[in-house]
Design a protein around this motif. Structure first.
Motif, mmCIF file in Angstrom:
data_model
loop_
_atom_site.group_PDB
_atom_site.id
_atom_site.type_symbol
_atom_site.label_atom_id
_atom_site.label_comp_id
_atom_site.label_asym_id
_atom_site.label_seq_id
_atom_site.Cartn_x
_atom_site.Cartn_y
_atom_site.Cartn_z
ATOM 1 N N ASP A 26 -31.985 -65.228 54.607
ATOM 2 C CA ASP A 26 -31.878 -63.865 55.380
ATOM 3 C C ASP A 26 -32.899 -64.326 56.789
ATOM 4 O O ASP A 26 -32.545 -63.790 57.866
ATOM 5 C CB ASP A 26 -32.500 -62.905 54.689
ATOM 6 N N ASP A 63 -36.439 -42.613 61.852
ATOM 7 C CA ASP A 63 -37.248 -43.718 61.279
ATOM 8 C C ASP A 63 -38.460 -43.874 62.239
ATOM 9 O O ASP A 63 -38.187 -44.227 63.267
ATOM 10 C CB ASP A 63 -36.312 -44.901 61.102
ATOM 11 N N GLN A 96 -31.147 -55.774 62.767
ATOM 12 C CA GLN A 96 -30.487 -54.751 63.267
ATOM 13 C C GLN A 96 -30.664 -53.331 63.534
ATOM 14 O O GLN A 96 -30.301 -52.544 64.619
ATOM 15 C CB GLN A 96 -29.383 -54.473 61.995
ATOM 16 N N ARG A 97 -31.740 -52.917 62.633
ATOM 17 C CA ARG A 97 -32.466 -51.587 62.769
ATOM 18 C C ARG A 97 -33.115 -51.636 64.225
ATOM 19 O O ARG A 97 -32.855 -50.597 65.021
ATOM 20 C CB ARG A 97 -33.419 -51.205 61.770
ATOM 21 N N LYS A 156 -30.636 -51.154 67.002
ATOM 22 C CA LYS A 156 -30.178 -49.641 67.180
ATOM 23 C C LYS A 156 -31.209 -48.844 67.753
ATOM 24 O O LYS A 156 -30.784 -47.898 68.423
ATOM 25 C CB LYS A 156 -29.851 -49.406 65.553
ATOM 26 N N GLU A 189 -38.545 -47.062 64.411
ATOM 27 C CA GLU A 189 -37.562 -47.041 65.335
ATOM 28 C C GLU A 189 -38.213 -46.334 66.710
ATOM 29 O O GLU A 189 -38.023 -46.847 67.661
ATOM 30 C CB GLU A 189 -36.204 -46.699 65.011
ATOM 31 N N ALA A 223 -31.526 -63.961 60.520
ATOM 32 C CA ALA A 223 -32.079 -63.155 61.481
ATOM 33 C C ALA A 223 -32.214 -63.603 62.766
ATOM 34 O O ALA A 223 -31.912 -62.884 63.704
ATOM 35 C CB ALA A 223 -33.533 -62.469 60.682
ATOM 36 N N SER A 251 -36.013 -60.477 59.136
ATOM 37 C CA SER A 251 -34.800 -60.046 58.230
ATOM 38 C C SER A 251 -33.624 -59.383 58.936
ATOM 39 O O SER A 251 -33.794 -59.090 60.030
ATOM 40 C CB SER A 251 -35.078 -59.084 57.293
ATOM 41 N N THR A 252 -32.541 -59.662 58.528
ATOM 42 C CA THR A 252 -31.335 -59.166 59.372
ATOM 43 C C THR A 252 -31.335 -57.766 59.530
ATOM 44 O O THR A 252 -30.986 -57.157 60.506
ATOM 45 C CB THR A 252 -30.033 -59.464 58.749
ATOM 46 N N GLU A 253 -31.848 -56.974 58.397
ATOM 47 C CA GLU A 253 -31.788 -55.769 58.370
ATOM 48 C C GLU A 253 -32.621 -54.993 59.409
ATOM 49 O O GLU A 253 -32.358 -54.125 60.321
ATOM 50 C CB GLU A 253 -32.470 -55.108 57.255
ATOM 51 N N HIS A 254 -33.820 -55.572 59.583
ATOM 52 C CA HIS A 254 -34.756 -55.385 60.796
ATOM 53 C C HIS A 254 -34.371 -55.577 62.118
ATOM 54 O O HIS A 254 -34.545 -54.811 63.017
ATOM 55 C CB HIS A 254 -36.286 -55.889 60.672
#
Ligand code: NAD
Length: 310
Positions: A34, A242, A271-272, A275, A245, A38, A266-269
């Protein structure tokens, strides 16, 4: 992605920068696949500014970033540091810095870095930084090992004292401009503009305080500041947004810095945070956040040598 010029350099860097300290597991253990994904996602999404240091994870972050950037090195503006090699291991001598850069280049799998910065200069003596460290870094620049040089640190007073004595290309300041503190804007930002020094703002979440997970154990902020962070998180939740964000968006709006470095692994962070670039912060929410923050606004902790506090 929006890009801004870093001071008087020819570097155009993404307003959202990839802070690579979490790649060294400094906040928590990261997942190998991950964290590489990222880095790739960030580059492919236009994030071109990457910041790391031999200190992060005691060389682990540099090694992991170097691996992940293979084949993508020329697409990024790569910044690393010198002079800090452990929690309390500092050595700003010309000899150590010169040798240290060679090690960093090997770990990063490159022949040069775009920006080399003396790391946390408030732990050193101003005279040594000005008369020995910076001249040694200029030599590395002449040799083509670093395209530009600068300093990083927490004490605004110390950063300005050094930059007032010796010409620098860039300054990285952390935890001095975000929802909890904005004193960067009164002191260092006008100074950097006047002296033609590129300014980088780091730690938009106040090193994790403005996040669901909260601050790591080692965080230097007192409980009241951590509590304010958690209150912001709770308030944002009730408004359906969030807090991390919102915190990032607040920093991205600030034109005084060329880039805001957020810690990523991480990819999640990734992406977020991408965004968050499209987020619009409601003025009423900002006012309520300011009310929470008021009792601890602009709180500064001591860092480095007492002579450099500020
Ligand atoms: P930060 O405020 O960016 O917080 C990082 C933490 O927030 C990490 O745990 C990360 O996983 C988490 N996070 C990131 N995005 C999130 C999201 N959308 N939601 C919830 N959590 C999220 O603090 P930082 O990492 O200390 O600062 C950013 C970067 O700036 C560092 O990685 C480093 O590159 C640089 N920096 C440099 C210095 C220095 O030179 N002295 C000091 C501090 C930071």
């Amino acid at each position: 992605m929006e890009y801004r010029q870093l001071g008087e350099t020819d570097l155009r860097i993404s307003v959202l920068g990839f802070g690579a300290s979490p790649l060294g597991d400094v906040f928590r253990k990261t997942d190998p696949a991950d964290r590489t994904a990222a880095v790739h996602l960030a580059v492919d999404s236009g994030i071109n500014f990457f910041d790391v240091s031999p200190y992060y994870g005691l060389t682990l972050a540099e090694t992991r970033l170097g691996e992940a950037l293979q084949g993508r090195r020329e697409k990024v503006v790569l910044a690393t540091k010198c002079g800090r090699y452990g929690g309390s291991e500092f050595d700003f001598s010309a000899k150590t810095i010169t040798a240290g850069v060679e090690d960093s280049l090997k770990r990063l799998r490159t022949d040069y870095v775009d920006v080399l910065q003396a790391h946390d200069v408030e732990f050193g003596h101003v005279q040594q930084i000005v008369e020995e460290t910076i001249p040694a870094m200029r030599k590395l620049q002449e040799q083509g090992k670093a395209r530009y040089i600068g300093i990083t640190g927490y004490s605004l007073k110390n950063l300005m004292e050094i930059a007032g004595k010796v010409k620098l290309d860039s300054i990285l300041s952390y935890c001095r401009y975000n929802l909890l503190i904005t004193d960067l804007d009164q002191a260092l930002a006008p100074f950097a503009k006047k002296h033609g020094v590129g300014l980088i703002n780091a730690s938009p979440l106040h090193m994790g305080i403005i996040s669901e997970r909260g601050a790591p154990e080692w965080h230097p902020a007192p409980q009241e500041v951590r509590d304010a962070g958690q209150q912001i998180v709770a308030l944002c939740k009730t408004r359906g947004v969030d807090a991390s964000e919102v915190a990032l968006r607040f920093c991205l709006d600030y034109a005084g810095a060329a880039s805001t470095l957020v810690g990523l692994s991480s990819t999640e962070h990734v992406q977020r945070n991408l965004k968050a670039m499209e987020l619009h912060i409601d003025a009423e929410l900002l006012r309520e956040i300011a009310e929470i923050v008021a009792p601890v606004k602009d709180f500064v902790w001591p860092s480095g040598l007492a002579e450099n506090y500020g």
